[in-house]
Design an enzyme around this catalytic site. Structure first.
Site, PDB file in Angstrom:
ATOM      1  N   ALA A  78       0.722  -1.109  -0.119  1.00 17.89           N
ATOM      2  CA  ALA A  78      -0.250  -0.009   0.105  1.00 17.89           C
ATOM      3  C   ALA A  78       0.880   1.123   0.051  1.00 17.89           C
ATOM      4  CB  ALA A  78      -0.837   0.108   1.114  1.00 17.89           C
ATOM      5  N   GLY A 105       0.565  -4.985   0.937  1.00 17.16           N
ATOM      6  CA  GLY A 105      -0.465  -5.024   0.300  1.00 17.16           C
ATOM      7  C   GLY A 105      -0.374  -5.680  -1.025  1.00 17.16           C
ATOM      8  N   GLU A 144      -0.563  -9.407  -0.237  1.00 15.74           N
ATOM      9  CA  GLU A 144      -1.940  -9.666  -0.110  1.00 15.74           C
ATOM     10  C   GLU A 144      -2.728  -9.751  -1.152  1.00 15.74           C
ATOM     11  OE1 GLU A 144      -1.912  -6.311   3.001  1.00 15.74           O
ATOM     12  OE2 GLU A 144      -2.900  -7.515   4.223  1.00 15.74           O
ATOM     13  N   GLU A 158       4.891  -5.072   7.130  1.00 15.81           N
ATOM     14  CA  GLU A 158       4.283  -4.056   7.920  1.00 15.81           C
ATOM     15  C   GLU A 158       4.756  -3.717   9.345  1.00 15.81           C
ATOM     16  OE1 GLU A 158       2.919  -6.162   5.980  1.00 15.81           O
ATOM     17  OE2 GLU A 158       1.155  -5.484   5.057  1.00 15.81           O
TER      18      GLU A 158
HETATM   19  C1  HXC Z   1       5.098   4.179  -1.419  1.00 14.12           C
HETATM   20  C2  HXC Z   1       6.684   3.429  -2.463  1.00 14.12           C
HETATM   21  C3  HXC Z   1       6.616   2.297  -1.814  1.00 14.12           C
HETATM   22  C4  HXC Z   1       5.416   2.161  -1.032  1.00 14.12           C
HETATM   23  C5  HXC Z   1       8.217   1.807  -3.072  1.00 14.12           C
HETATM   24  N1  HXC Z   1       7.998   3.217  -3.014  1.00 14.12           N
HETATM   25  N2  HXC Z   1       7.250   1.497  -2.167  1.00 14.12           N
HETATM   26  N3  HXC Z   1       6.077   4.371  -2.295  1.00 14.12           N
HETATM   27  N4  HXC Z   1       4.613   3.275  -0.977  1.00 14.12           N
HETATM   28  N5  HXC Z   1       4.817   1.007  -0.406  1.00 14.12           N
HETATM   29  C6  HXC Z   1       8.811   4.356  -3.797  1.00 14.12           C
HETATM   30  C7  HXC Z   1       9.941   4.912  -3.096  1.00 14.12           C
HETATM   31  O1  HXC Z   1       9.601   5.645  -2.258  1.00 14.12           O
HETATM   32  C8  HXC Z   1      10.564   5.212  -4.261  1.00 14.12           C
HETATM   33  O2  HXC Z   1      10.124   6.579  -4.642  1.00 14.12           O
HETATM   34  C9  HXC Z   1      10.485   4.218  -5.334  1.00 14.12           C
HETATM   35  O3  HXC Z   1       9.124   3.729  -5.036  1.00 14.12           O
HETATM   36  C10 HXC Z   1      11.515   3.380  -5.722  1.00 14.12           C
HETATM   37  O4  HXC Z   1      11.630   2.807  -4.341  1.00 14.12           O
HETATM   38  P1  HXC Z   1      13.085   2.438  -3.817  1.00 14.12           P
HETATM   39  O5  HXC Z   1      13.087   2.337  -2.491  1.00 14.12           O
HETATM   40  O6  HXC Z   1      14.188   3.736  -4.066  1.00 14.12           O
HETATM   41  O7  HXC Z   1      13.406   1.090  -4.447  1.00 14.12           O
HETATM   42  P2  HXC Z   1      14.597   0.054  -3.651  1.00 14.12           P
HETATM   43  O8  HXC Z   1      15.814   0.811  -3.180  1.00 14.12           O
HETATM   44  O9  HXC Z   1      14.992  -0.750  -5.023  1.00 14.12           O
HETATM   45  O10 HXC Z   1      13.790  -0.621  -2.805  1.00 14.12           O
HETATM   46  C11 HXC Z   1      12.622  -1.340  -2.887  1.00 14.12           C
HETATM   47  C12 HXC Z   1      11.900  -1.819  -1.742  1.00 14.12           C
HETATM   48  C13 HXC Z   1      11.576  -0.462  -0.995  1.00 14.12           C
HETATM   49  C14 HXC Z   1      12.491  -2.728  -0.979  1.00 14.12           C
HETATM   50  C15 HXC Z   1      10.522  -2.614  -2.423  1.00 14.12           C
HETATM   51  O11 HXC Z   1      10.771   0.520  -1.960  1.00 14.12           O
HETATM   52  C16 HXC Z   1      10.401  -0.587   0.063  1.00 14.12           C
HETATM   53  O12 HXC Z   1      10.884  -1.154   1.099  1.00 14.12           O
HETATM   54  N6  HXC Z   1       9.184  -0.207  -0.085  1.00 14.12           N
HETATM   55  C17 HXC Z   1       8.310  -0.270   0.750  1.00 14.12           C
HETATM   56  C18 HXC Z   1       7.838  -1.764   0.940  1.00 14.12           C
HETATM   57  C19 HXC Z   1       6.757  -1.863   2.380  1.00 14.12           C
HETATM   58  O13 HXC Z   1       7.063  -1.484   3.398  1.00 14.12           O
HETATM   59  N7  HXC Z   1       5.560  -2.134   1.843  1.00 14.12           N
HETATM   60  C20 HXC Z   1       4.440  -2.356   2.967  1.00 14.12           C
HETATM   61  C21 HXC Z   1       3.758  -1.146   2.997  1.00 14.12           C
HETATM   62  S1  HXC Z   1       2.419  -1.348   4.239  1.00 14.12           S
HETATM   63  P3  HXC Z   1      11.087   8.018  -4.782  1.00 14.12           P
HETATM   64  O14 HXC Z   1      10.327   9.123  -5.157  1.00 14.12           O
HETATM   65  O15 HXC Z   1      12.077   8.118  -3.669  1.00 14.12           O
HETATM   66  O16 HXC Z   1      11.875   7.402  -6.115  1.00 14.12           O
HETATM   67  C22 HXC Z   1       1.192  -2.385   3.387  1.00 14.12           C
HETATM   68  C23 HXC Z   1       0.016  -2.015   4.351  1.00 14.12           C
HETATM   69  C24 HXC Z   1      -1.263  -2.722   3.683  1.00 14.12           C
HETATM   70  O17 HXC Z   1       1.243  -2.513   2.377  1.00 14.12           O
HETATM   71  C25 HXC Z   1      -2.460  -2.569   4.303  1.00 14.12           C
HETATM   72  C26 HXC Z   1      -3.044  -1.363   4.316  1.00 14.12           C
HETATM   73  C27 HXC Z   1      -4.533  -1.310   4.758  1.00 14.12           C
END
Ligand code: HXC
Length: 260
Positions: free
Chosen positions: A66, A111, A114, A134
Site C-alpha cells: 500500500a 498489500g 495480500e 508492515e
Molecule cells: C509508496 C513506495 C513504496 C510504497 C516503494 N515506493 N514502495 N512509495 N509506498 N509501498 C517508492 C519509493 O519511495 C521510491 O520513490 C520508489 O518507489 C522506488 O523505491 P526505492 O525504495 O528507491 O527502491 P529500492 O531501493 O529498490 O527498494 C525497493 C523496496 C523499497 C525494497 C521495495 O521501496 C521498500 O521497502 N518499499 C516499501 C515496502 C513496504 O514496506 N511495503 C508495505 C507497505 S504497508 P522515490 O520518490 O524515492 O523515487 C502495506 C499495508 C497494507 O502494504 C495494508 C493497508 C491497509
C-alpha cells in the site's frame, strides 16, 4: 473503459490487468484500489472473459505495498476505511467467478503480497520477492494478509513472515507454498498466458464451479463442504457443456465449449 492507474487488455478469453504506477513500484493508493474495483466489476459483467492475469508494470515490482506516502497521515477512522476498501477489492478478486492468476514480476510486499494472495494461482518470476513488512512500519497488514496467508501456507510460516517482516525470494516462496512455481523472469508472462489458455479451453461453467467449490468449501466443515460439492456437481448436469465434454470424449475428439 479508462483507468488512471491500471491498464486493461483483452485477448480473446484472457484479460490482463496491469497495475501501472512503476515510479512508486506500483504501490496501491486509493485511486488504484478504486480502479481495480471498477475493473473487476467490468470483468465480472463480461462473460467472454474466462481467465484473468494480474501483474505489475515495469521490470522490478508487482506491487511494493500500500502507498506509504498516502497512509502516513491517516487517522484511525481513515485507516479503517482504507483497509476496508482494500479488502473489498481483494474479496472481489477472490470471489470473481473466473480464475485469476497473479504474474508476480518483482516485489510483492505488504498489500502487494495480500493482492497476490487474493488470486487463485501465483506464478513468480525468479526476481520476485515476497513479504509482509508492515510490522517494521509500526502497523499490521490490513488487506487480509493475516487471514489469507495462514490459510494458504499454514500458521507457522505465516507467523514467521508476519512477525519478522522478512523478505523472501521466489525459491523460498515456492518451497513454502506461497507461489505455485517460479519461472525465468523473461518467461513469466508467456508461462501465465499458456496456463490461462489451458484453463480457458476447459468447460467454463465447470471451471467457475470448481473455484466456487474451493473458495466456499474451504470455509465449511468437511461434511457440509462435500454436500456443497455434490450440489455443484449436479448443477453441471443442467449445462450443455457437460453433454459436450462427455460426448467429445466418447467420440475421441476435443470438446468445443461455447460461452455460456
Ligand atoms: C509508496 C513506495 C513504496 C510504497 C516503494 N515506493 N514502495 N512509495 N509506498 N509501498 C517508492 C519509493 O519511495 C521510491 O520513490 C520508489 O518507489 C522506488 O523505491 P526505492 O525504495 O528507491 O527502491 P529500492 O531501493 O529498490 O527498494 C525497493 C523496496 C523499497 C525494497 C521495495 O521501496 C521498500 O521497502 N518499499 C516499501 C515496502 C513496504 O514496506 N511495503 C508495505 C507497505 S504497508 P522515490 O520518490 O524515492 O523515487 C502495506 C499495508 C497494507 O502494504 C495494508 C493497508 C491497509
Amino acid at each position: 473503459m479508462d483507468y488512471e492507474t491500471i491498464l486493461f487488455e483483452k485477448d480473446g478469453a484472457i484479460a490482463t490487468v496491469t497495475i501501472n504506477r512503476p515510479k512508486v513500484l506500483n504501490a496501491l493508493n486509493r485511486a488504484t484500489l478504486e480502479d481495480l474495483d471498477r475493473c473487476f466489476q467490468a470483468i465480472a459483467d463480461d462473460p467472454a472473459i474466462r481467465v484473468v492475469i494480474l501483474t505489475g508494470a515495469g521490470e522490478k515490482s508487482f506491487v511494493a505495498g500500500a502507498d506509504i506516502a498516502y497512509m502516513q497521515h491517516l487517522n484511525p477512522l481513515q485507516a479503517r476505511e482504507f483497509a476496508t476498501l482494500g479488502q473489498k477489492v481483494m474479496n472481489a478478486i477472490e470471489q470473481l467467478d473466473r480464475p485469476v492468476i497473479a504474474a508476480v514480476n518483482g516485489f510483492a510486499l505488504g498489500g502487494g503480497c495480500e493482492l497476490a494472495l487474493a488470486c487463485d494461482i501465483r506464478i513468480a518470476g525468479e526476481n520476485a520477492r515476497f513479504g509482509q513488512p508492515e510490522v517494521g512500519l509500526g502497523v499490521i497488514p490490513g488487506f487480509a494478509g493475516t487471514q489469507r496467508l495462514p490459510r494458504l501456507i499454514g500458521k507457522g510460516y505465516a507467523c514467521e513472515l508476519l512477525f519478522s517482516g522478512d523478505i523472501i525470494d521466489a525459491g523460498e516462496a515456492a518451497r513454502i507454498g506461497l507461489v505455485n512455481r517460479t519461472v525465468p523472469r523473461e518467461q513469466l508472462m508467456s508461462s501465465c498466458r499458456e496456463m490461462a489458455g489451458r484453463i480457458a479451453a476447459r468447460g467454463p461453467i465447470a471451471v467457475r464451479l470448481c473455484k466456487d467449490a474451493v473458495n466456499n468449501g474451504i470455509e465449511m466443515d468437511l461434511g457440509r463442504a462435500c454436500r456443497y460439492e455434490a450440489d455443484l456437481f449436479a448443477m453441471c448436469f443442467s449445462s450443455p457443456q457437460q453433454q459436450e465434454g462427455m460426448k467429445a470424449f466418447t467420440e475421441k475428439r476435443p470438446p468445443l465449449f461455447d460461452s455460456d
